[in-house]
Design a protein around this motif. Structure first.
Motif, PDB file in Angstrom:
ATOM      1  N   LEU A   1       0.896  -1.304  -0.067  1.00 57.53           N
ATOM      2  CA  LEU A   1      -0.039  -0.003  -0.051  1.00 57.53           C
ATOM      3  C   LEU A   1       0.945   1.219  -0.033  1.00 57.53           C
ATOM      4  O   LEU A   1       0.454   2.421  -0.590  1.00 57.53           O
TER       5      LEU A   1
ATOM      6  N   GLU B   1       1.423   2.994  -3.337  1.00 53.97           N
ATOM      7  CA  GLU B   1       0.212   3.183  -4.001  1.00 53.97           C
ATOM      8  C   GLU B   1       0.183   4.725  -4.435  1.00 53.97           C
ATOM      9  O   GLU B   1       0.676   5.536  -3.364  1.00 53.97           O
TER      10      GLU B   1
ATOM     11  N   ARG C   1      -5.899   7.916  -2.432  1.00 47.52           N
ATOM     12  CA  ARG C   1      -5.566   7.223  -1.441  1.00 47.52           C
ATOM     13  C   ARG C   1      -6.664   7.663  -0.144  1.00 47.52           C
ATOM     14  O   ARG C   1      -6.370   7.166   0.734  1.00 47.52           O
TER      15      ARG C   1
ATOM     16  N   THR D   1     -11.333   1.154  -6.089  1.00 51.48           N
ATOM     17  CA  THR D   1     -11.139   2.590  -5.606  1.00 51.48           C
ATOM     18  C   THR D   1     -12.031   3.270  -6.129  1.00 51.48           C
ATOM     19  O   THR D   1     -12.590   2.920  -7.256  1.00 51.48           O
TER      20      THR D   1
ATOM     21  N   TYR E   1      -3.685  -5.908  -2.813  1.00 55.42           N
ATOM     22  CA  TYR E   1      -2.535  -5.093  -1.747  1.00 55.42           C
ATOM     23  C   TYR E   1      -2.189  -5.795  -0.772  1.00 55.42           C
ATOM     24  O   TYR E   1      -2.831  -6.732  -0.109  1.00 55.42           O
TER      25      TYR E   1
ATOM     26  N   LEU F   1      -0.914  -5.436   3.209  1.00 54.81           N
ATOM     27  CA  LEU F   1      -0.633  -4.400   4.491  1.00 54.81           C
ATOM     28  C   LEU F   1       0.433  -5.267   5.318  1.00 54.81           C
ATOM     29  O   LEU F   1       0.110  -6.502   5.495  1.00 54.81           O
TER      30      LEU F   1
ATOM     31  N   MET G   1      -7.660   4.423   3.272  1.00 55.86           N
ATOM     32  CA  MET G   1      -6.402   3.975   2.607  1.00 55.86           C
ATOM     33  C   MET G   1      -5.164   5.151   3.348  1.00 55.86           C
ATOM     34  O   MET G   1      -4.604   5.663   2.646  1.00 55.86           O
TER      35      MET G   1
ATOM     36  N   THR H   1       0.577   3.455   5.994  1.00 53.87           N
ATOM     37  CA  THR H   1       0.781   2.516   7.163  1.00 53.87           C
ATOM     38  C   THR H   1       2.142   2.583   7.774  1.00 53.87           C
ATOM     39  O   THR H   1       2.829   1.614   8.417  1.00 53.87           O
TER      40      THR H   1
END
Length: 171
Positions: free
Chosen positions: A56, A59, A63, A85, A94, A96, A124, A127
Motif C-alpha cells: 500500500l 500506491e 488514497r 477505488t 494490496y 498491508l 487508505m 501504514t
C-alpha cells in the motif's frame, strides 16, 4: 523480486554513460536525469504489472478510501486485501503489514457488514510507523437510508381493517 527491470535499467544506464563519456557537463547531467527517471518509471511500472499484491505504501493513486472486495489476514505475516477505488470498477490486490489492531478492525467490520447486509470500506491511510492509528482503518458501511415517504401525493394510505368474524369463528 523485480530482477529483470532492475537489470534493464542498469544496462540502459551503463549504455548511456558509455556512449556519452566525452560529452559536456550539460549532456552528462541530462543523461543522469534521464537515467534516474527511467529507473523510477521501470520500478513503478513493474510493480503495477506484477500479479502479486502491491504494498500500500507504493500506491500513487487517490488514497482516500476504497471498498474492500475481499481480505485474507495471515497472522504475523500480512493482511491481503482486494480493493476497488472510487472511479474504478476493477479490484486491485494490496498487501498491508501485519497489525493485530488492523486485523481485528477488519474482522469486526466484515462481521457487522454481513449482519447489516452492507459492505466494508477501508481508509487508505499510510501504514508507516508513527502515524495516527486511532481512527479505524476498516469499517462497515452504514445501511442505506429508506426511501423518502411522500405524504403530499393524492393516494390514500393503506389502512388495516380487521375482518369481521364469520359464523364459524364465533362458535
Amino acid at each position: 523480486m523485480m530482477i529483470a527491470p532492475v537489470i534493464f535499467a542498469l544496462l540502459l544506464g551503463a549504455f548511456i554513460f558509455v556512449i556519452l563519456p566525452h560529452a559536456g557537463i550539460a549532456r552528462r547531467t541530462l543523461s543522469v536525469g534521464i537515467f534516474l527517471a527511467l529507473i523510477t518509471v521501470v520500478y513503478v511500472g513493474a510493480s503495477e504489472l506484477l500479479g502479486r499484491p502491491k504494498p500500500l505504501t507504493l500506491e500513487w493513486r487517490d488514497r482516500a478510501k476504497a471498498q474492500v472486495v475481499g481480505a485474507v489476514p495471515v497472522e504475523n505475516q500480512a493482511i491481503y486485501v482486494w480493493l476497488t477505488t472510487p472511479g474504478s470498477t476493477e479490484p486491485r490486490f494490496y498487501v498491508l503489514p501485519w497489525s493485530q489492531q488492523a486485523a481485528q478492525q477488519l474482522q469486526d467490520a466484515m462481521g457487522k457488514a454481513e449482519a447489516d447486509g452492507t459492505g466494508v470500506e477501508m481508509k487508505m491511510q499510510a501504514t508507516d510507523a508513527g502515524l495516527d492509528t486511532r481512527e479505524p482503518m476498516f469499517y462497515a458501511l452504514p445501511q442505506p437510508a429508506l426511501p423518502a415517504k411522500d405524504y403530499q401525493s393524492g393516494e390514500r394510505p393503506l389502512v388495516y381493517t380487521q375482518p369481521s368474524p364469520t359464523a364459524d369463528e364465533t362458535l
